[in-house]
Motif scaffolding. Structure first.
Motif, PDB file in Angstrom:
ATOM      1  N   ALA A 153       0.824  -1.201   0.000  1.00 32.24           N
ATOM      2  CA  ALA A 153       0.000   0.000   0.000  1.00 32.24           C
ATOM      3  C   ALA A 153       0.861   1.255   0.000  1.00 32.24           C
ATOM      4  O   ALA A 153       0.368   2.348  -0.239  1.00 32.24           O
ATOM      5  N   SER A 154       2.147   1.079   0.280  1.00 36.47           N
ATOM      6  CA  SER A 154       3.089   2.189   0.335  1.00 36.47           C
ATOM      7  C   SER A 154       4.497   1.604   0.303  1.00 36.47           C
ATOM      8  O   SER A 154       4.672   0.379   0.400  1.00 36.47           O
ATOM      9  N   HIS A 159       9.533  -2.700   4.251  1.00 32.83           N
ATOM     10  CA  HIS A 159       9.799  -3.035   5.654  1.00 32.83           C
ATOM     11  C   HIS A 159       9.162  -4.384   6.005  1.00 32.83           C
ATOM     12  O   HIS A 159       9.798  -5.248   6.619  1.00 32.83           O
ATOM     13  N   HIS A 160       7.918  -4.594   5.590  1.00 27.41           N
ATOM     14  CA  HIS A 160       7.270  -5.883   5.791  1.00 27.41           C
ATOM     15  C   HIS A 160       8.031  -6.996   5.073  1.00 27.41           C
ATOM     16  O   HIS A 160       8.181  -8.108   5.599  1.00 27.41           O
ATOM     17  N   GLY A 161       8.472  -6.690   3.863  1.00 26.67           N
ATOM     18  CA  GLY A 161       9.175  -7.707   3.072  1.00 26.67           C
ATOM     19  C   GLY A 161      10.468  -8.173   3.698  1.00 26.67           C
ATOM     20  O   GLY A 161      10.886  -9.325   3.510  1.00 26.67           O
ATOM     21  N   THR A 228      -2.941   5.716   8.583  1.00 26.08           N
ATOM     22  CA  THR A 228      -3.663   6.021   9.813  1.00 26.08           C
ATOM     23  C   THR A 228      -4.083   7.485   9.854  1.00 26.08           C
ATOM     24  O   THR A 228      -3.391   8.369   9.337  1.00 26.08           O
ATOM     25  N   HIS A 229      -5.233   7.705  10.476  1.00 32.05           N
ATOM     26  CA  HIS A 229      -5.789   9.046  10.642  1.00 32.05           C
ATOM     27  C   HIS A 229      -6.227   9.212  12.095  1.00 32.05           C
ATOM     28  O   HIS A 229      -6.645   8.247  12.742  1.00 32.05           O
ATOM     29  N   PRO A 246       5.515   7.481   9.071  1.00 30.87           N
ATOM     30  CA  PRO A 246       5.456   6.703   7.831  1.00 30.87           C
ATOM     31  C   PRO A 246       4.073   6.153   7.522  1.00 30.87           C
ATOM     32  O   PRO A 246       3.766   5.855   6.372  1.00 30.87           O
ATOM     33  N   MET A 247       3.215   6.031   8.536  1.00 36.08           N
ATOM     34  CA  MET A 247       1.856   5.536   8.327  1.00 36.08           C
ATOM     35  C   MET A 247       0.816   6.640   8.396  1.00 36.08           C
ATOM     36  O   MET A 247      -0.325   6.442   7.969  1.00 36.08           O
TER      37      MET A 247
END
Length: 297
Positions: A153-154, A159-161, A228-229, A246-247
């Motif tokens: 999504a971004s 980082h997840h990878g 996130t909001h 970052p989110m």
């Protein structure tokens, strides 16, 4: 209502903050709209993980027990509803409204949390908290070292990878969201993460990734990077400084969780670039300490 301390948000951070104030024998009001960020885990019949002594327990059960324990203290009041229209009054207090009740507080703790905006992949939102997650530390172990998919999504998908191969065989679905550099591709390859460039059409089954070319890759679980909001505009209404994470944006805090506005404190996901139940409870305790100590100077 006039009160010494008000905590806006009755989830893990807010409960922890209020508990410290109650144990300091101070009067405290907790206002809660009942919209915990991890409520989708409860709806899916799932559990919370990584919280010492509460591992593999439903978040709703943890929060309910926390509220029950908090309300044993005589100085605690609880008000269900949405806190709105916050302002600083001329005498330096903080005023806000909950329904038809106007609250005036000497110290304010914001534990308002955040809401997640998921990537617009059909089928993803319906599986949020069930087989789609964002935190490897919270849900990676439950993949049982199986097949893990990352829906990009971004650029945070990188980082997840890098992280998720510790929890299972990992495939990163780029979906046209971003293009890894050669250096990033090398780092992913070193970790064993497979890159899939074909766009994702939809998510089926438990975690079946249907690609635009018709292929279906079955996963045991999926991770993505929600934007996130702020769940509440109160921090902005009071003029609290924000940080760009970052989110998404979060409330800037200093020592003991104090914001840029004197005597306003913030804790939990609203005051972190990324968080968890454990961190929320810890930050809440610090905010409670800070709010109490601020009355002594």
């Amino acid at each position: 209502m006039r009160i010494d301390f008000a905590v806006i948000g009755g989830s893990f951070a807010g409960l922890s903050a209020a508990l410290q104030l109650a144990r300091a024998r101070r009067d405290v009001l907790v206002v809660d709209a009942g919209l915990r960020r991890n409520r989708f885990v409860d709806e899916a019949g799932g559990t919370s993980h990584g919280f010492l002594t509460q591992d593999d327990r439903a978040p709703a059960a943890i929060a309910a027990e926390g509220r029950q324990q908090l309300l044993r203290y005589p100085g605690v009041r609880w008000r269900e509803g949405l806190a709105e229209d916050a302002r600083v009054t001329p005498d330096g207090r903080f005023e806000f409204r909950v329904g038809d009740l106007v609250v005036s507080a000497g110290r304010l703790i914001l534990a308002t949390g955040v809401r997640d905006e998921l990537p617009p992949v059909p089928g993803l939102a319906e599986r949020w908290g069930r087989s789609v997650f964002h935190c490897p530390y919270c849900h990676g172990f439950e993949m049982n070292a199986g097949r893990i998919g990352i829906i990009a999504a971004s650029p945070m998908a990188q980082h997840h990878g890098i992280m998720l191969p510790d929890w299972g065989t990992t495939t990163l679905f780029l979906g046209g969201v971003y293009t890894p550099s050669e250096e990033e591709r090398a780092a992913l390859a070193q970790r064993g993460t497979v890159i899939e460039t074909t766009p994702v059409e939809r998510i089926d089954g438990i975690a079946d990734v249907v690609l635009r070319d018709g292929r279906v890759l079955t996963m045991d679980g999926l991770f993505t990077q929600p934007r996130t909001h702020m769940s509440s505009p109160i921090a902005q209404q009071l003029g609290c400084a924000m940080e760009d994470g970052p989110m998404g944006p979060f409330i800037r805090v200093h020592a003991f969780q104090e914001t840029s506005v004197p005597n306003v404190f913030a804790c939990g996901d609203a005051a972190r670039a990324a968080g968890s139940v454990t961190l929320a409870a810890g930050d809440g305790a610090l905010a409670g300490f800070g709010a109490h100590r601020s009355t002594m100077v």
